[in-house]
Write a protein that holds these residues in place. Structure first.
Motif, PDB file in Angstrom:
ATOM      1  N   ALA A 296       0.883  -1.161   0.000  1.00  0.00           N
ATOM      2  CA  ALA A 296       0.000   0.000   0.000  1.00  0.00           C
ATOM      3  C   ALA A 296       0.925   1.217   0.000  1.00  0.00           C
ATOM      4  CB  ALA A 296      -0.904   0.027   1.219  1.00  0.00           C
ATOM      5  N   CYS A 297       0.568   2.238  -0.769  1.00  0.00           N
ATOM      6  CA  CYS A 297       1.439   3.412  -0.899  1.00  0.00           C
ATOM      7  C   CYS A 297       0.727   4.667  -0.419  1.00  0.00           C
ATOM      8  CB  CYS A 297       1.876   3.580  -2.356  1.00  0.00           C
ATOM      9  SG  CYS A 297       2.824   2.174  -2.978  1.00  0.00           S
ATOM     10  N   PHE A 298       1.527   5.651  -0.009  1.00  0.00           N
ATOM     11  CA  PHE A 298       1.049   6.924   0.503  1.00  0.00           C
ATOM     12  C   PHE A 298       1.889   8.034  -0.108  1.00  0.00           C
ATOM     13  CE2 PHE A 298       0.577   3.636   3.640  1.00  0.00           C
ATOM     14  CZ  PHE A 298      -0.707   3.810   4.127  1.00  0.00           C
TER      15      PHE A 298
ATOM     16  N   GLY B 154       8.746  20.987   5.864  1.00  0.00           N
ATOM     17  CA  GLY B 154      10.084  21.170   6.423  1.00  0.00           C
ATOM     18  C   GLY B 154      10.112  21.695   7.845  1.00  0.00           C
ATOM     19  N   PHE B 155       8.963  22.032   8.411  1.00  0.00           N
ATOM     20  CA  PHE B 155       8.912  22.550   9.774  1.00  0.00           C
ATOM     21  C   PHE B 155       8.047  21.662  10.661  1.00  0.00           C
ATOM     22  CE2 PHE B 155      10.441  26.255   7.610  1.00  0.00           C
ATOM     23  CZ  PHE B 155      11.290  26.834   8.527  1.00  0.00           C
ATOM     24  N   GLY B 156       8.047  20.385  10.372  1.00  0.00           N
ATOM     25  CA  GLY B 156       7.261  19.464  11.175  1.00  0.00           C
ATOM     26  C   GLY B 156       5.804  19.403  10.755  1.00  0.00           C
ATOM     27  N   GLY B 157       5.447  20.155   9.740  1.00  0.00           N
ATOM     28  CA  GLY B 157       4.081  20.107   9.232  1.00  0.00           C
ATOM     29  C   GLY B 157       4.022  19.178   8.037  1.00  0.00           C
ATOM     30  N   PHE B 158       3.361  18.048   8.201  1.00  0.00           N
ATOM     31  CA  PHE B 158       3.212  17.142   7.065  1.00  0.00           C
ATOM     32  C   PHE B 158       1.810  16.568   7.092  1.00  0.00           C
ATOM     33  CE2 PHE B 158       4.484  14.236  10.379  1.00  0.00           C
ATOM     34  CZ  PHE B 158       3.748  13.089  10.128  1.00  0.00           C
ATOM     35  N   THR B 159       1.350  16.206   5.921  1.00  0.00           N
ATOM     36  CA  THR B 159       0.025  15.630   5.777  1.00  0.00           C
ATOM     37  C   THR B 159       0.119  14.459   4.818  1.00  0.00           C
ATOM     38  OG1 THR B 159      -0.869  17.858   6.031  1.00  0.00           O
ATOM     39  CG2 THR B 159      -2.390  16.166   5.307  1.00  0.00           C
ATOM     40  N   CYS B 160      -0.580  13.404   5.166  1.00  0.00           N
ATOM     41  CA  CYS B 160      -0.494  12.158   4.419  1.00  0.00           C
ATOM     42  C   CYS B 160      -1.768  11.913   3.620  1.00  0.00           C
ATOM     43  CB  CYS B 160      -0.286  11.028   5.413  1.00  0.00           C
ATOM     44  SG  CYS B 160       0.071   9.462   4.626  1.00  0.00           S
TER      45      CYS B 160
END
Length: 143
Positions: free
Chosen positions: A91-93, A99-105
């Motif tokens: 399964a892929c995402f 770059g500042f700890g903000g990420f969304t999957c």
């Protein structure tokens, strides 16, 4: 003036295919809102299902059986290609990272099977004939 940190919106997997032995191609669409600060990279992560379904793939998965590839937000198309993967189900995402700890999957892709390399043939017997010819038997690979 305080500028709030805003994580990017999630990218979306548009297609996952296995074009050959040990290979995966993953295409995705960009975040509709790049956040503040904006996306500095996307990361495509493909997680191998463990036998018996013991470990479910997750955007946060790490370690053995998890394959990642960074993708520039300027890339056209937004795509990652993996090679030399072991045969299994994945399964892929797609992950947007500012770059500042903000990420969304993204949501997980559909499960996709990858064919691994063929197994080695099984050696049988070797025998010399009376006319000095060598006869070798073997069983072909099961895949």
């Amino acid at each position: 003036v305080t500028i709030p940190l805003v994580p990017p919106s999630a990218p979306a997997i548009s297609s996952v295919s296995s074009p050959g032995v040990g290979a995966l191609d993953v295409s995705f669409t960009a975040s509709s809102n790049t956040g503040n600060p904006p996306v500095v990279q996307y990361v495509v992560k493909c997680a191998r299902l463990r036998s018996g379904g013991v470990v479910l793939p997750s955007c946060l998965a790490t370690g053995t059986g998890v394959y990642t590839q960074p993708v520039s937000p300027a890339a056209t198309p937004l795509q990652a290609t993996f090679s030399s993967l072991p045969g299994d189900t994945y399964a892929c995402f797609a992950i947007a990272d500012n770059g500042f700890g903000g990420f969304t999957c993204s949501s997980a892709s559909s499960l996709i099977g990858v064919t691994g390399p063929p197994n080695a043939p099984t050696m049988g017997a070797a025998a010399w004939s009376s006319s000095m010819e060598l006869t070798v038997t073997f069983q072909a690979s099961s895949r």
